[in-house]
Scaffold this motif. Structure first.
Motif, PDB file in Angstrom:
ATOM      1  N   GLN A   1     -14.001   1.940 -12.002  1.00  0.00           N
ATOM      2  CA  GLN A   1     -12.719   2.496 -12.429  1.00  0.00           C
ATOM      3  C   GLN A   1     -12.019   3.100 -11.224  1.00  0.00           C
ATOM      4  OE1 GLN A   1     -13.693   5.163 -15.694  1.00  0.00           O
ATOM      5  NE2 GLN A   1     -13.381   3.522 -17.171  1.00  0.00           N
ATOM      6  N   LEU A   2     -10.717   2.827 -11.124  1.00  0.00           N
ATOM      7  CA  LEU A   2      -9.935   3.251  -9.970  1.00  0.00           C
ATOM      8  C   LEU A   2      -8.758   4.108 -10.431  1.00  0.00           C
ATOM      9  CD1 LEU A   2      -9.804  -0.240  -8.209  1.00  0.00           C
ATOM     10  CD2 LEU A   2     -11.412   1.609  -7.763  1.00  0.00           C
ATOM     11  N   VAL A   3      -8.543   5.218  -9.746  1.00  0.00           N
ATOM     12  CA  VAL A   3      -7.447   6.114 -10.079  1.00  0.00           C
ATOM     13  C   VAL A   3      -6.677   6.450  -8.795  1.00  0.00           C
ATOM     14  CG1 VAL A   3      -6.764   8.329 -11.047  1.00  0.00           C
ATOM     15  CG2 VAL A   3      -8.720   7.100 -12.014  1.00  0.00           C
ATOM     16  N   GLU A   4      -5.404   6.026  -8.770  1.00  0.00           N
ATOM     17  CA  GLU A   4      -4.568   6.285  -7.604  1.00  0.00           C
ATOM     18  C   GLU A   4      -3.829   7.609  -7.747  1.00  0.00           C
ATOM     19  OE1 GLU A   4      -3.901   1.758  -8.504  1.00  0.00           O
ATOM     20  OE2 GLU A   4      -4.014   3.631  -9.643  1.00  0.00           O
ATOM     21  N   SER A   5      -3.486   8.176  -6.609  1.00  0.00           N
ATOM     22  CA  SER A   5      -2.650   9.377  -6.581  1.00  0.00           C
ATOM     23  C   SER A   5      -1.916   9.423  -5.246  1.00  0.00           C
ATOM     24  CB  SER A   5      -3.494  10.642  -6.767  1.00  0.00           C
ATOM     25  OG  SER A   5      -4.449  10.761  -5.726  1.00  0.00           O
ATOM     26  N   GLY A   6      -0.897  10.280  -5.195  1.00  0.00           N
ATOM     27  CA  GLY A   6      -0.207  10.500  -3.930  1.00  0.00           C
ATOM     28  C   GLY A   6       1.159   9.877  -3.819  1.00  0.00           C
ATOM     29  N   GLY A   7       1.578   9.136  -4.833  1.00  0.00           N
ATOM     30  CA  GLY A   7       2.905   8.549  -4.771  1.00  0.00           C
ATOM     31  C   GLY A   7       3.990   9.588  -4.973  1.00  0.00           C
ATOM     32  N   GLY A   8       5.234   9.162  -4.804  1.00  0.00           N
ATOM     33  CA  GLY A   8       6.348  10.074  -5.005  1.00  0.00           C
ATOM     34  C   GLY A   8       7.608   9.583  -4.355  1.00  0.00           C
ATOM     35  N   LEU A   9       8.573  10.466  -4.265  1.00  0.00           N
ATOM     36  CA  LEU A   9       9.869  10.175  -3.651  1.00  0.00           C
ATOM     37  C   LEU A   9       9.877  10.730  -2.226  1.00  0.00           C
ATOM     38  CD1 LEU A   9      12.868   9.305  -3.783  1.00  0.00           C
ATOM     39  CD2 LEU A   9      13.356  11.579  -4.743  1.00  0.00           C
ATOM     40  N   VAL A  10      10.270   9.900  -1.292  1.00  0.00           N
ATOM     41  CA  VAL A  10      10.299  10.321   0.106  1.00  0.00           C
ATOM     42  C   VAL A  10      11.537   9.725   0.768  1.00  0.00           C
ATOM     43  CG1 VAL A  10       8.853   8.387   0.858  1.00  0.00           C
ATOM     44  CG2 VAL A  10       8.926  10.481   2.228  1.00  0.00           C
ATOM     45  N   GLN A  11      12.071  10.433   1.741  1.00  0.00           N
ATOM     46  CA  GLN A  11      13.238   9.927   2.457  1.00  0.00           C
ATOM     47  C   GLN A  11      12.828   8.865   3.480  1.00  0.00           C
ATOM     48  OE1 GLN A  11      15.259  13.281   4.208  1.00  0.00           O
ATOM     49  NE2 GLN A  11      16.256  13.829   2.269  1.00  0.00           N
ATOM     50  N   PRO A  12      13.740   7.974   3.813  1.00  0.00           N
ATOM     51  CA  PRO A  12      13.444   6.996   4.874  1.00  0.00           C
ATOM     52  C   PRO A  12      12.963   7.687   6.138  1.00  0.00           C
ATOM     53  CG  PRO A  12      15.477   6.424   3.761  1.00  0.00           C
ATOM     54  CD  PRO A  12      15.074   7.768   3.227  1.00  0.00           C
ATOM     55  N   GLY A  13      11.933   7.125   6.739  1.00  0.00           N
ATOM     56  CA  GLY A  13      11.317   7.727   7.915  1.00  0.00           C
ATOM     57  C   GLY A  13      10.200   8.697   7.603  1.00  0.00           C
ATOM     58  N   GLY A  14      10.040   9.016   6.337  1.00  0.00           N
ATOM     59  CA  GLY A  14       9.017   9.958   5.921  1.00  0.00           C
ATOM     60  C   GLY A  14       7.636   9.332   5.803  1.00  0.00           C
ATOM     61  N   SER A  15       6.685  10.159   5.357  1.00  0.00           N
ATOM     62  CA  SER A  15       5.294   9.729   5.250  1.00  0.00           C
ATOM     63  C   SER A  15       4.718  10.096   3.892  1.00  0.00           C
ATOM     64  CB  SER A  15       4.456  10.418   6.339  1.00  0.00           C
ATOM     65  OG  SER A  15       4.935  10.116   7.632  1.00  0.00           O
ATOM     66  N   LEU A  16       3.732   9.336   3.493  1.00  0.00           N
ATOM     67  CA  LEU A  16       2.956   9.621   2.288  1.00  0.00           C
ATOM     68  C   LEU A  16       1.533   9.144   2.529  1.00  0.00           C
ATOM     69  CD1 LEU A  16       5.132   8.483  -0.772  1.00  0.00           C
ATOM     70  CD2 LEU A  16       4.459  10.839  -0.229  1.00  0.00           C
ATOM     71  N   ARG A  17       0.600   9.764   1.845  1.00  0.00           N
ATOM     72  CA  ARG A  17      -0.764   9.261   1.848  1.00  0.00           C
ATOM     73  C   ARG A  17      -1.210   9.035   0.418  1.00  0.00           C
ATOM     74  NH1 ARG A  17      -6.563  11.743   3.927  1.00  0.00           N
ATOM     75  NH2 ARG A  17      -6.332  13.022   2.035  1.00  0.00           N
ATOM     76  N   LEU A  18      -1.555   7.806   0.129  1.00  0.00           N
ATOM     77  CA  LEU A  18      -2.078   7.454  -1.182  1.00  0.00           C
ATOM     78  C   LEU A  18      -3.602   7.538  -1.153  1.00  0.00           C
ATOM     79  CD1 LEU A  18       0.089   4.300  -2.035  1.00  0.00           C
ATOM     80  CD2 LEU A  18       0.625   6.724  -2.377  1.00  0.00           C
ATOM     81  N   SER A  19      -4.151   7.951  -2.282  1.00  0.00           N
ATOM     82  CA  SER A  19      -5.598   8.003  -2.443  1.00  0.00           C
ATOM     83  C   SER A  19      -6.001   7.196  -3.660  1.00  0.00           C
ATOM     84  CB  SER A  19      -6.072   9.455  -2.614  1.00  0.00           C
ATOM     85  OG  SER A  19      -5.743  10.238  -1.490  1.00  0.00           O
ATOM     86  N   CYS A  20      -7.172   6.631  -3.604  1.00  0.00           N
ATOM     87  CA  CYS A  20      -7.722   5.893  -4.735  1.00  0.00           C
ATOM     88  C   CYS A  20      -9.174   6.310  -4.891  1.00  0.00           C
ATOM     89  CB  CYS A  20      -7.606   4.394  -4.512  1.00  0.00           C
ATOM     90  SG  CYS A  20      -8.458   3.393  -5.750  1.00  0.00           S
ATOM     91  N   ALA A  21      -9.442   7.029  -5.976  1.00  0.00           N
ATOM     92  CA  ALA A  21     -10.794   7.477  -6.260  1.00  0.00           C
ATOM     93  C   ALA A  21     -11.484   6.469  -7.168  1.00  0.00           C
ATOM     94  CB  ALA A  21     -10.762   8.846  -6.915  1.00  0.00           C
ATOM     95  N   ALA A  22     -12.673   6.077  -6.783  1.00  0.00           N
ATOM     96  CA  ALA A  22     -13.412   5.062  -7.527  1.00  0.00           C
ATOM     97  C   ALA A  22     -14.646   5.656  -8.175  1.00  0.00           C
ATOM     98  CB  ALA A  22     -13.821   3.922  -6.598  1.00  0.00           C
ATOM     99  N   SER A  23     -14.921   5.209  -9.374  1.00  0.00           N
ATOM    100  CA  SER A  23     -16.157   5.583 -10.040  1.00  0.00           C
ATOM    101  C   SER A  23     -17.181   4.490  -9.800  1.00  0.00           C
ATOM    102  CB  SER A  23     -15.919   5.751 -11.541  1.00  0.00           C
ATOM    103  OG  SER A  23     -15.557   4.504 -12.114  1.00  0.00           O
ATOM    104  N   GLY A  24     -18.420   4.788 -10.061  1.00  0.00           N
ATOM    105  CA  GLY A  24     -19.443   3.768  -9.919  1.00  0.00           C
ATOM    106  C   GLY A  24     -20.216   3.894  -8.619  1.00  0.00           C
TER     107      GLY A  24
END
Length: 122
Positions: free
Chosen positions: A3-26
């Motif tokens: 099972q996979l659960v993503e997080s970290g998305g959102g609204l960001v301005q051009p040139g900005g940064s984000l970090r997405l995470s995906c936590a896995a079970s198992g």
């Protein structure tokens, strides 16, 4: 099962940064290839980046030099660090897992997260 659960998305301005995470079970996380796909409205789902259990990495040309995939097997988590974001990076980003080597198409991946929205806009 994985099972996979993503997080970290959102609204960001051009040139900005984000970090997405995906936590896995198992218990088999460390043996799986992990990947990030994205799907923009009206477009097909495309591979963004993948990392094998041995650490081999594949990154799409469209994001090369801006996106970095990494994994922490101790935390059962895969990350997608995104910098210099552009409006065309706007999409739903999905985490996926499969055994064996990475694949560019989505069909070989049996395990998927629910997706997280990334919107790049001023």
């Amino acid at each position: 099962q994985v099972q996979l659960v993503e997080s970290g998305g959102g609204l960001v301005q051009p040139g900005g940064s984000l970090r997405l995470s995906c936590a896995a079970s198992g218990r088999t996380f460390s043996s799986n290839t992990m990947a990030w796909f994205r799907q923009a409205p009206g477009k097909e789902r495309e591979l963004v980046a993948a990392i094998t259990r041995g650490g081999t990495i594949n990154v799409a040309d469209s994001v090369k030099g801006r996106f970095t995939i990494s994994r922490d097997n101790a935390k059962n988590t895969v990350y997608l660090q995104m910098i210099s974001l552009k409006p065309e990076d706007t999409a739903v980003y999905f985490c996926a897992a499969k055994g064996g080597y990475y694949a560019v198409s989505q069909s070989p991946y049996p395990y998927w997260g629910q997706g997280t929205q990334v919107t790049v806009s001023s």
